[in-house]
Design a protein around this motif. Structure first.
Motif, short mmCIF file in Angstrom:
data_model
loop_
_atom_site.label_atom_id
_atom_site.label_comp_id
_atom_site.label_asym_id
_atom_site.label_seq_id
_atom_site.Cartn_x
_atom_site.Cartn_y
_atom_site.Cartn_z
N GLY A 1 10.57 -13.28 -33.21
CA GLY A 1 10.97 -13.20 -34.60
C GLY A 1 11.96 -12.07 -34.79
N PRO A 2 12.03 -11.57 -36.02
CA PRO A 2 12.97 -10.47 -36.29
C PRO A 2 12.67 -9.26 -35.43
CG PRO A 2 12.16 -11.45 -38.33
CD PRO A 2 11.34 -12.05 -37.23
N GLU A 3 13.69 -8.66 -34.91
CA GLU A 3 13.54 -7.50 -34.04
C GLU A 3 13.18 -6.28 -34.85
OE1 GLU A 3 16.12 -5.15 -30.60
OE2 GLU A 3 16.74 -7.11 -31.37
N PRO A 4 12.24 -5.45 -34.37
CA PRO A 4 11.94 -4.19 -35.08
C PRO A 4 13.20 -3.35 -35.23
CG PRO A 4 10.31 -4.63 -33.37
CD PRO A 4 11.40 -5.64 -33.19
N GLY B 1 23.71 -0.58 -32.40
CA GLY B 1 23.48 -1.57 -33.44
C GLY B 1 24.12 -2.91 -33.15
N ILE B 2 25.29 -2.92 -32.51
CA ILE B 2 25.96 -4.18 -32.22
C ILE B 2 25.16 -4.98 -31.19
CG2 ILE B 2 28.08 -5.24 -31.36
CD1 ILE B 2 28.31 -3.89 -34.08
N LEU C 1 30.41 -10.08 -29.72
CA LEU C 1 29.63 -11.25 -29.31
C LEU C 1 30.18 -11.85 -28.01
CD1 LEU C 1 27.34 -13.23 -30.28
CD2 LEU C 1 29.16 -14.54 -31.38
N GLY C 2 31.43 -11.57 -27.70
CA GLY C 2 32.05 -12.12 -26.51
C GLY C 2 33.23 -13.01 -26.80
N ARG D 1 21.29 -9.55 -30.15
CA ARG D 1 19.96 -10.04 -29.80
C ARG D 1 19.33 -10.78 -30.97
NH1 ARG D 1 19.65 -4.83 -27.49
NH2 ARG D 1 18.33 -4.11 -29.21
N GLN D 2 19.53 -10.26 -32.21
CA GLN D 2 18.93 -10.90 -33.37
C GLN D 2 19.57 -12.27 -33.63
OE1 GLN D 2 16.24 -9.91 -34.96
NE2 GLN D 2 16.35 -11.82 -36.13
#
Length: 500
Positions: A288-291, A109-110, A159-160, A115-116
């Protein structure tokens, strides 16, 4: 407003005069000074510094403040039991919060969240704002009580962003919304102890908070721009984006506070601000939004829904605790993501192991705060400040609120502790009570930046247990700058109101 003038007068007559009042205040300040000194100058951990401060407070409590006159052992047992309960309450928030992050990370999930965020903007600086400002504020408005940093700091780390910077950014971001955090709880507490209407307090508090929030945003941008050990990650926040993010939150916050009251001022403003900020035209990533984004956010959405339901339904108080809501959100989110409940075991076990050393630091700091409260040392600090400051009180009012948060670990507790005193002092000096209480509330919110309990909890969330002193050195300048600006603004406003 509760009548406390006679109580304060009775306290002051115990001393021989103003000099003794000031002397008692200086004695009462020694444990706090020792704790801060060890953390700032010697680089000691919160556990070590808290232990030294606690030992000094015990000597002073018994030797100079008459603590335990009716029985030393029962008094000590009472303080210890209270500290244990508060420690357990904070650990009950941290445990599911850490487990949530562990579980999300194990399930990918992270990585999906990263990516989102790239689809909203490919620039890491913008992503830092989305997490460290808007998400931290949203969680503060929904749950408060240490939840934002415990959730947001690990996300920034993923995120880094380096661990220390991640914690400092999360603390700076959430503090801008603490005045109306946890669905307005700090202001509700203030109204309860002073008798003033919420409508009379909400407007001045929101307007005074705007200056402090501006300082916090500037500090957040400065921290985000620091060069890290990951040269490829450029987290500098563009000035235009920072200004937009600041206004996108502050304008709705002030409007909601003035029109609807404090309950939704931080929560709704963060949500509206995030929507406006994300929709603003700028360089965007591809797609767009990721599935599957809905499933990724399921635990967090469930958390917000549970918080709102808990406020509106007659549920047991134990279930309204942020830790209970986090655990329920973790369980429900796991099922909504289609993962077996057994997948939670490693995450819960790993987070429990990380909290073992944290419990010692929390107990030391909480025992120190409870001892100072029950021994009358905090009361002595109050009396000393009132006797010394006089007409310059508007400069000091926010600092007293921050001191309350430092000692108690909560802006709500600070408002309960000092709210009536602030109102009473304002009335005695002929100052506008609502504005002085606004200074108390904003100062209490700012104090969350340096509160040892928050530093311990935030450090634990990213594996920095024992390095709380480093975090304190990073947050203290912003705290002092925000307090100075708030005090100056309050003094100017009070002076203008007093001008014929």
């Amino acid at each position: 407003m509760p009548a406390r003038s006679s109580a304060r007068a009775a306290r002051c007559t115990r001393w021989a005069g103003p000099e003794v009042v000031t002397g008692q205040a200086l004695l009462a300040a020694l444990p706090l000074a020792a704790t801060l000194g060890l953390m700032l100058l010697a680089g000691g951990s919160a556990a070590r510094a808290g232990g030294v401060g606690l030992a000094l407070a015990l000597l002073l409590a018994f030797g100079a403040f008459g603590f335990g006159a009716d029985g030393a052992l029962p008094a000590l047992l009472g303080v210890g039991a209270e500290a244990l309960l508060h420690t357990a309450a904070i650990l009950w928030i941290l445990w599911p919060a850490l487990a949530l992050h562990e579980h999300q990370q194990a399930g990918g999930g992270i990585a999906m969240l990263h990516r989102q965020l790239g689809r909203i903007s490919p620039r890491p600086g913008i992503q830092v704002l989305l997490l460290g400002w808007f998400l931290a504020l949203f969680l503060e408005g929904a749950a408060g009580f240490g939840t934002p940093a415990a959730i947001v700091a690990p996300l920034l780390l993923a995120l880094g962003v380096p661990a220390v910077q991640a914690v400092v950014v999360a603390l700076l971001g959430h503090a801008a919304g603490v005045v109306f955090g946890a669905l307005g709880t700090p202001l509700v507490a203030q109204a309860a102890v002073t008798g003033l209407a919420l409508d009379d307090l909400a407007g001045p508090t929101a307007l005074l908070n705007a200056g402090a929030a501006t300082v916090l945003m500037l500090a957040l941008c400065r921290v985000a721009a620091e060069r890290s050990g990951t040269p490829a990650l450029e987290t500098r926040v563009p000035a235009g984006a920072a200004l937009l993010a600041l206004l996108a939150f502050l304008l709705p916050q002030a409007g909601i506070a003035l029109a609807l009251g404090p309950e939704l001022a931080t929560l709704a403003a963060a949500g509206l601000g995030l929507a406006a900020f994300a929709a603003w035209p700028r360089e965007r990533g591809s797609g767009g939004p990721e599935p599957g984004l809905g499933r990724l956010l399921a635990p967090y959405l469930v958390l917000v829904g549970l918080v709102l339901l808990a406020q509106g339904l007659p549920v047991p108080e134990a279930l309204q605790h942020p830790g209970s809501l986090l655990l329920l959100a973790l369980l429900a989110g796991c099922r909504l993501q289609g993962r077996p409940l057994a997948s939670l075991r490693p995450a819960l076990a790993a987070s429990a192991r990380r909290l073992l050393p944290v419990a010692v630091a929390l107990f030391a700091m909480l025992a120190l705060s409870r001892l100072m409260l029950h021994a009358g040392m905090v009361e002595a600090l109050q009396d000393g400040l009132v006797a010394t400051v006089g007409g310059a009180w508007p400069w000091v009012a926010p600092a007293l609120g921050a001191l309350g948060s430092f000692v108690t670990g909560s802006a709500t507790a600070s408002n309960l502790l000092f709210g009536a005193l602030q109102a009473e002092t304002a009335a005695e000096l002929g100052l506008p009570v609502a504005w002085l209480l606004a200074g108390q509330g904003v100062g209490a919110a700012i104090g969350n930046l340096v509160c040892p309990h928050n530093l311990v909890a935030a450090a634990a969330a990213v594996g920095l247990a024992g390095r709380e002193s480093e975090l304190l050195r990073r947050t203290l300048p912003a705290c002092l700058a925000a307090l100075l600006l708030t005090g100056a603004t309050l003094a100017a406003l009070v002076g203008f109101a007093a001008t014929p």
